[in-house]
Design an enzyme around this catalytic site. Sequence first.
Site, PDB file in Angstrom:
ATOM      1  N   GLU A  18     -21.259 -69.821 -56.639  1.00  0.00           N
ATOM      2  CA  GLU A  18     -22.308 -70.457 -55.820  1.00  0.00           C
ATOM      3  C   GLU A  18     -22.781 -69.506 -54.728  1.00  0.00           C
ATOM      4  OE1 GLU A  18     -21.133 -75.181 -56.263  1.00  0.00           O
ATOM      5  OE2 GLU A  18     -20.150 -74.007 -54.722  1.00  0.00           O
ATOM      6  N   GLY A  50     -21.875 -79.805 -59.178  1.00  0.00           N
ATOM      7  CA  GLY A  50     -21.338 -81.017 -58.549  1.00  0.00           C
ATOM      8  C   GLY A  50     -22.099 -82.267 -58.914  1.00  0.00           C
ATOM      9  N   LYS A  97     -18.311 -75.464 -48.752  1.00  0.00           N
ATOM     10  CA  LYS A  97     -18.558 -75.718 -50.163  1.00  0.00           C
ATOM     11  C   LYS A  97     -17.301 -75.342 -50.944  1.00  0.00           C
ATOM     12  CE  LYS A  97     -22.298 -74.422 -52.168  1.00  0.00           C
ATOM     13  NZ  LYS A  97     -22.088 -75.627 -53.001  1.00  0.00           N
ATOM     14  N   LYS A 118     -21.835 -86.398 -45.742  1.00  0.00           N
ATOM     15  CA  LYS A 118     -21.506 -84.964 -45.632  1.00  0.00           C
ATOM     16  C   LYS A 118     -21.966 -84.355 -44.303  1.00  0.00           C
ATOM     17  CE  LYS A 118     -20.319 -84.787 -50.113  1.00  0.00           C
ATOM     18  NZ  LYS A 118     -20.973 -83.981 -51.096  1.00  0.00           N
ATOM     19  N   ASP A 153     -28.297 -76.642 -54.360  1.00  0.00           N
ATOM     20  CA  ASP A 153     -26.850 -76.822 -54.499  1.00  0.00           C
ATOM     21  C   ASP A 153     -26.374 -77.945 -53.579  1.00  0.00           C
ATOM     22  OD1 ASP A 153     -24.256 -76.406 -55.341  1.00  0.00           O
ATOM     23  OD2 ASP A 153     -24.155 -74.307 -54.730  1.00  0.00           O
TER      24      ASP A 153
END
Length: 225
Positions: free
Chosen positions: A102, A26, A93, A120, A80
């Site tokens: 992931e 990402g 996610k 987020k 991540d």
Amino acid sequence: MNGKQAAGYQAVDEIHNGMTVGLGTGSTVYFFLEALAQKVASGLSVTGVATSQKTIDLAENWKIPMESLNDVDRIDLTVDGADEVDQCMNGIKGGGGALLYEKMVAQASDKRLWIVDSRKKVQQLGAFPLPIEVIPFGWKQIEKMMQEKGCHPQLRLNTDGTPFETDAHHYILDLHLGKIDDPEALADELDHVTGVVEHGLFIHMTDKTLIGYPDGHVETMERKK
Ligand code: 5RP
């Protein structure tokens, strides 16, 4: 500097010589990889394990030494991103479609660190559509089942209108739930639907989250033991 950059750059402080590091996917992870590549160029020795082809391409371009998940014994730390994180540090996610790999990399990791920008951080999960990765064979049956449950599924499409395919050649249904009252119960329910390969609910799957703010400061959230 924006929040993603601030969190991504700070995460590199957690990486030490000799570590095997899971590399997420990402736009926030991009900044982490950029900073990691600089440290590698200055002599830091690490082995990266990627969670997507996009990350492999970036890491190879930046000369970060890589191994596949099958070729490492264990991963010391995975870094991540996430699409939503709540107060219990559960998250959604899969916005980038890499949720299956992931989660496999996270599962093989001793420690997990999420890097996100402040948008987020949420009180309740579910405003972000929850991705479920499904087997293309019979995917419409899963779609129908999710519709009947009131989950408002939508097949993820590419810009040309064809179904988006994950690196493992599956489709993604995004569930437009609005809010998720009991993430653990929903995760458990989805774990038991045949044809759903994985879902984007990550329950108790991170130890620490770095939250970057637009002014460049970074807040740390740690899992309560
Ligand atoms: C990809 C992911 C990403 O980590 C998540 O979508 C966050 O991405 P970004 O850092 O670009 O906002 O789960 O499958």
